[in-house]
Design a protein around this motif. Structure first.
Motif, PDB file in Angstrom:
ATOM      1  N   CYS A 170       0.834  -1.211   0.000  1.00  0.00           N
ATOM      2  CA  CYS A 170       0.000   0.000   0.000  1.00  0.00           C
ATOM      3  C   CYS A 170       0.868   1.260   0.000  1.00  0.00           C
ATOM      4  CB  CYS A 170      -0.928  -0.007   1.210  1.00  0.00           C
ATOM      5  SG  CYS A 170      -2.207  -1.289   1.156  1.00  0.00           S
ATOM      6  N   PHE A 173       2.434   1.686  -3.429  1.00  0.00           N
ATOM      7  CA  PHE A 173       1.413   2.133  -4.390  1.00  0.00           C
ATOM      8  C   PHE A 173       1.109   3.618  -4.224  1.00  0.00           C
ATOM      9  CE2 PHE A 173      -3.072   2.939  -5.331  1.00  0.00           C
ATOM     10  CZ  PHE A 173      -3.115   2.585  -6.669  1.00  0.00           C
ATOM     11  N   ILE A 174       0.999   4.055  -2.974  1.00  0.00           N
ATOM     12  CA  ILE A 174       0.714   5.473  -2.721  1.00  0.00           C
ATOM     13  C   ILE A 174       1.852   6.354  -3.226  1.00  0.00           C
ATOM     14  CG2 ILE A 174       0.383   7.183  -0.896  1.00  0.00           C
ATOM     15  CD1 ILE A 174      -1.080   5.025   0.697  1.00  0.00           C
ATOM     16  N   PHE A 176       4.058   5.603  -5.548  1.00  0.00           N
ATOM     17  CA  PHE A 176       4.083   5.547  -7.013  1.00  0.00           C
ATOM     18  C   PHE A 176       2.984   6.422  -7.599  1.00  0.00           C
ATOM     19  CE2 PHE A 176       2.558   3.630 -10.967  1.00  0.00           C
ATOM     20  CZ  PHE A 176       3.723   3.658 -11.724  1.00  0.00           C
ATOM     21  N   TYR A 177       1.819   6.398  -6.979  1.00  0.00           N
ATOM     22  CA  TYR A 177       0.711   7.217  -7.467  1.00  0.00           C
ATOM     23  C   TYR A 177       1.042   8.710  -7.362  1.00  0.00           C
ATOM     24  CZ  TYR A 177      -3.897   9.403  -7.628  1.00  0.00           C
ATOM     25  OH  TYR A 177      -4.956  10.198  -7.934  1.00  0.00           O
ATOM     26  N   LYS A 178       1.611   9.114  -6.227  1.00  0.00           N
ATOM     27  CA  LYS A 178       1.982  10.516  -6.055  1.00  0.00           C
ATOM     28  C   LYS A 178       3.056  10.934  -7.056  1.00  0.00           C
ATOM     29  CE  LYS A 178       0.771  11.008  -1.166  1.00  0.00           C
ATOM     30  NZ  LYS A 178       1.281  11.336   0.188  1.00  0.00           N
ATOM     31  N   GLN A 179       4.054  10.049  -7.274  1.00  0.00           N
ATOM     32  CA  GLN A 179       5.121  10.361  -8.223  1.00  0.00           C
ATOM     33  C   GLN A 179       4.580  10.474  -9.642  1.00  0.00           C
ATOM     34  OE1 GLN A 179       8.162  11.091  -7.410  1.00  0.00           O
ATOM     35  NE2 GLN A 179       8.902  11.396  -9.500  1.00  0.00           N
ATOM     36  N   SER A 180       3.676   9.546  -9.998  1.00  0.00           N
ATOM     37  CA  SER A 180       3.093   9.576 -11.333  1.00  0.00           C
ATOM     38  C   SER A 180       2.259  10.834 -11.530  1.00  0.00           C
ATOM     39  CB  SER A 180       2.224   8.331 -11.536  1.00  0.00           C
ATOM     40  OG  SER A 180       1.581   8.375 -12.787  1.00  0.00           O
ATOM     41  N   LYS A 181       1.507  11.208 -10.512  1.00  0.00           N
ATOM     42  CA  LYS A 181       0.694  12.423 -10.594  1.00  0.00           C
ATOM     43  C   LYS A 181       1.574  13.658 -10.723  1.00  0.00           C
ATOM     44  CE  LYS A 181      -3.186  14.689  -8.309  1.00  0.00           C
ATOM     45  NZ  LYS A 181      -4.099  14.652  -7.125  1.00  0.00           N
ATOM     46  N   SER A 182       2.692  13.673  -9.960  1.00  0.00           N
ATOM     47  CA  SER A 182       3.613  14.801 -10.021  1.00  0.00           C
ATOM     48  C   SER A 182       4.242  14.914 -11.402  1.00  0.00           C
ATOM     49  CB  SER A 182       4.682  14.645  -8.938  1.00  0.00           C
ATOM     50  OG  SER A 182       5.630  15.690  -9.000  1.00  0.00           O
ATOM     51  N   THR A 184       2.990  13.839 -14.226  1.00  0.00           N
ATOM     52  CA  THR A 184       1.949  14.263 -15.175  1.00  0.00           C
ATOM     53  C   THR A 184       1.748  15.775 -15.122  1.00  0.00           C
ATOM     54  OG1 THR A 184       0.835  12.128 -14.909  1.00  0.00           O
ATOM     55  CG2 THR A 184      -0.447  13.928 -15.848  1.00  0.00           C
TER      56      THR A 184
END
Length: 241
Positions: A170, A173-174, A176-182, A184
């Protein structure tokens, strides 16, 4: 347990004979009440069987309480020596002034499944009903096989590791999600900045061309006229047959 229930009647007859030896026959009448059925888990430390009685026409002297057990073996007289300590297998507690007695079975095992019968006797009272037994309490100890301590410890450790693994997944995943959003957002901002720069450069070029054109026309009017004359002459020569 069918054998136990089938022998209940015969047991009560035997117990009545036993109670006759406790005291003389008289006119006192005793009535006894106890639960018919109890079911417990064998992991339970102890189970208590309650017994209440009422006495009519009996002397004021306190009666004697007796306990019997009828199981796979022959009937047993329990706690003839008192059984007052919890260290014993059975513990008897009496509140005869309040017409209550109880039998506690300590360290319950599957072998304790049996019929437990409460008896009350006024030794010096006349009459056969001065000594009575209850209907008996059928105690059933359920046998539930639990996991060994080693298996329980292993399962606890396995669940702990699984919990740590799930938490780690978890967290990853969090992140990775924050990094991907950043990334983008950063790419979007970069693209918008590039488009703005291109748009500003194009506008600047158009303004520069316009200024250059105006300046060229103002400083070279004669050249502009000559160019117009040459263009008309070329058109005339082209249309002439």
């Amino acid at each position: 347990m069918r054998t136990v229930k089938g022998g209940n009647f015969a047991l009560r007859l035997r117990l009545s004979l036993i109670l006759l030896y406790v005291g003389a026959v008289g006119a006192c009448t005793v009535s006894i009440t106890q639960p018919h059925y109890l079911e417990v888990d064998y992991t339970q430390k102890a189970v208590t069987i309650e017994c209440t009685f009422s006495a009519t026409g009996c002397p004021s002297a306190l009666p004697t309480s007796l306990w019997f057990r009828y199981g796979a073996r022959q009937p047993e007289n329990l706690c003839l020596s008192g059984c007052r300590s919890e260290a014993d297998k059975f513990t008897v507690r009496e509140t005869l002034a309040e017409n209550q007695v109880s039998l506690t079975v300590n360290r319950v095992t599957a072998n304790d499944s049996a019929i437990y019968i409460c008896g009350i006797a006024f030794a010096n009272a006349p009459g056969p009903r001065a000594k009575q037994t209850g209907g008996g309490t059928t105690l059933v100890v359920r046998e539930i096989k639990l996991l060994s301590k080693e298996v329980q410890s292993f399962l606890i450790a396995l669940l702990s590791l699984l919990s740590i693994y799930i938490i780690g997944v978890c967290v990853i995943f969090i992140l990775f999600y924050k990094q991907s959003k950043s990334n983008t957002l950063r790419n979007k901002e970069t693209k918008e900045d590039s488009q703005k720069k291109k748009s500003a450069r194009r506008i600047f070029q158009e303004i520069a061309q316009e200024l250059y054109h105006k300046r060229y026309v103002e400083t070279s009017p004669q050249l502009e006229k000559d160019n117009a004359y040459e263009n008309r002459r070329a058109l005339f020569n082209y249309e002439k047959p």
